[in-house]
Scaffold this active site. Sequence first.
Site, PDB file in Angstrom:
ATOM      1  N   HIS A 247       3.964   6.143  -6.965  1.00 46.27           N
ATOM      2  CA  HIS A 247       3.140   7.200  -7.555  1.00 46.27           C
ATOM      3  C   HIS A 247       3.872   8.542  -7.462  1.00 46.27           C
ATOM      4  O   HIS A 247       3.970   9.293  -8.448  1.00 46.27           O
ATOM      5  CB  HIS A 247       1.805   7.253  -6.807  1.00 46.27           C
ATOM      6  CG  HIS A 247       0.779   8.157  -7.423  1.00 46.27           C
ATOM      7  ND1 HIS A 247      -0.420   8.442  -6.794  1.00 46.27           N
ATOM      8  CD2 HIS A 247       0.759   8.863  -8.581  1.00 46.27           C
ATOM      9  CE1 HIS A 247      -1.127   9.255  -7.546  1.00 46.27           C
ATOM     10  NE2 HIS A 247      -0.439   9.531  -8.634  1.00 46.27           N
TER      11      HIS A 247
ATOM     12  N   HIS B  68       1.912   4.462  -2.879  1.00 44.71           N
ATOM     13  CA  HIS B  68       2.025   5.919  -2.756  1.00 44.71           C
ATOM     14  C   HIS B  68       3.398   6.396  -3.236  1.00 44.71           C
ATOM     15  O   HIS B  68       3.512   7.375  -3.980  1.00 44.71           O
ATOM     16  CB  HIS B  68       1.848   6.341  -1.293  1.00 44.71           C
ATOM     17  CG  HIS B  68       0.444   6.254  -0.787  1.00 44.71           C
ATOM     18  ND1 HIS B  68      -0.621   6.811  -1.436  1.00 44.71           N
ATOM     19  CD2 HIS B  68      -0.054   5.686   0.346  1.00 44.71           C
ATOM     20  CE1 HIS B  68      -1.730   6.589  -0.735  1.00 44.71           C
ATOM     21  NE2 HIS B  68      -1.413   5.910   0.333  1.00 44.71           N
TER      22      HIS B  68
ATOM     23  N   HIS C  11       0.836  -1.212   0.000  1.00 43.25           N
ATOM     24  CA  HIS C  11       0.000   0.000   0.000  1.00 43.25           C
ATOM     25  C   HIS C  11       0.867   1.256   0.000  1.00 43.25           C
ATOM     26  O   HIS C  11       0.714   2.135  -0.852  1.00 43.25           O
ATOM     27  CB  HIS C  11      -0.914  -0.027   1.227  1.00 43.25           C
ATOM     28  CG  HIS C  11      -1.792   1.181   1.372  1.00 43.25           C
ATOM     29  ND1 HIS C  11      -3.138   1.152   1.079  1.00 43.25           N
ATOM     30  CD2 HIS C  11      -1.535   2.446   1.794  1.00 43.25           C
ATOM     31  CE1 HIS C  11      -3.663   2.351   1.286  1.00 43.25           C
ATOM     32  NE2 HIS C  11      -2.702   3.159   1.738  1.00 43.25           N
ATOM     33  N   GLU C  12       1.786   1.346   0.959  1.00 42.67           N
ATOM     34  CA  GLU C  12       2.609   2.553   1.065  1.00 42.67           C
ATOM     35  C   GLU C  12       3.581   2.687  -0.110  1.00 42.67           C
ATOM     36  O   GLU C  12       3.874   3.797  -0.561  1.00 42.67           O
ATOM     37  CB  GLU C  12       3.365   2.560   2.393  1.00 42.67           C
ATOM     38  CG  GLU C  12       2.467   2.554   3.631  1.00 42.67           C
ATOM     39  CD  GLU C  12       1.470   3.694   3.680  1.00 42.67           C
ATOM     40  OE1 GLU C  12       1.681   4.716   2.983  1.00 42.67           O
ATOM     41  OE2 GLU C  12       0.465   3.577   4.403  1.00 42.67           O
TER      42      GLU C  12
END
Length: 604
Positions: free
Chosen positions: A398, A395, A391-392
């Site tokens: 991205h 980020h 998940h992190e």
Amino acid sequence: MSQNELPSRQEVDPKLTWDLTPIFASDQAWEEAFEEVKDQIKEVAQYQGTLDQGPKAFQQALEANLDLSRKLESVYVYSHLKHDQDTSNGDYQALEDRARGLLAQAATATAWFQPELLALEEGKVASYLDQNPDLEVYRHELNQQLAKKDHVLDADKEGLLAGASEIFSSGSQTFNILNNADLTFPLVQNEEGDQVRLSHGLYGQLLESTDRNVRRQAFEKLYEVYQSFNNTLASTLQTEVKKNNYLARVHNYNSARHQALSNNNIPESVHETLIEVVNDNLPLFHRYLALRKKVLGLDELHMYDLYTPIAGESSLKYTFEEAREETYKSLAKLGPDYKAVLDRAFQDRWIDVVENKGKRSGAYSSGGYDTNPYVLLNWHDSLDNLYTLVHELGHSVHSYFTRNSQPYIYGDYPIFLAEIASTTNENLLTHYLLENAQDPLTRVHVLNHYLDGFKGTVFRQTQFAEFEHHIHQAAAEGQPLTGHYLNQTYGELNDRYYGDSVVNDDQIFFEWSRIPHFYMNYYVYQYSTGFCAATALADKLVKEEDGALGAYLGYLKSGDSDYPIEIMKKAGVDMTNKAYIERAMKVFEERLGQLEDALAELKD
């Protein structure tokens, strides 16, 4: 009984900590940059009053403001990462406090720019763009600013508000210090019978315990602490809500929600539709909770029973090294360019892995245009932490693609888009794990985790969003946000969301008081919308639809170069239509059916 305490920061293996030296080689280098930014803040004032003096003068003023912002960003990022790695360290508390002070000074010194921009005569900016090709890159940003004309005060008033930014953040800052540094949690007993110091990170781990006494004790002891600070925490949250309402009112918005969503050009109907569709599907959520109660063989399902694996303790535990390898495999469909960024994240120490005394709780990705996109974790060997890692990293990758594809003016992305990249990774991980599951028990564990993740990211965050909007409306109508009012409001909402299968424990009435996202001004709903959009994108990537990968990487590289709704349309998802939420609910229902089938196989 032994006492298991967290290590100090100095006791953590450096290989498991982030390397902040690429930002500043030392604290002394930070001090020098700090002083340079202070001088630059004074210099930027000379551009005030020059925006009407032609396209070249306009460009110089605009770029002076952007250059200040860019340099200040690195100063702040370093200070906040240093602070978060040990919030009890007084030196870094002071460093971050000074950086926040510098942010306030810069905001005051540049507060004239937007009002002066909006005061230009009609068509002036358009003529500048036509006359000066170097300004073309700023067209979208300037159009966004001009669209706010009805919501910006004159330069003096905006300057006063900017100068008060430290005061406006007092509720949030007090909560963060209290929650991360000053609250002392008691010793509780773990599954091995050892006395361990309860912490934010350990609490989540203990709630997953298959020993009901362990999770009940952790639940009750944690909320004893929050209950004892009920009035203080009500005061900090009320301060935050009143601040949001005040700033919305003075800037001529209909509400705090209107202002928060307008900043990204998001229609309020997106927020309303989310709450409506999720509430329509609460019976589906209740079906899952009833299944959980049945499989666990409980007469009563309590709030502390919602995180333990329904088929017993999972064998799916991962060391950080093992999780790294699973990350590579599960995200392979994102291609070689994506893998190259993952290589940098692991090899260049972007990740701060283990929990230590005073470390900020939870997990996040953070950084600036000129820094690495760092990841904070509080690692425990579990399937949940594997999901947190991907998940992190979603980020961070991205951020990396955006900053390496866009100029500084578009080198960040709005929070509306932020959770889509991270939860697409989660969906890809779920697909990979189910595809490689060797037996029904493994499928049960993965499906259970997926459904719990959906519960936490869609149902629970929408509950948070509904609560957040309710208290903003209540405060705007003059309702004091006392501890009693917040407790009762949250408790009633929790009862509706979880339904008859779950006991609405008294302790859960205090849950609002420990949620940091309530200090982030209409952030939480985007977890839900992001997860639903990510479900659609992941499905396209898994099925390798023509153009899906290119469109997805295009989204990751877009930053703030277009309105977020338009960026998502280019990626293949229309978030103004409720169909994407309903599609996510169908996936939830399908996987719930798969779980029921896998459980039946186990019985056979």
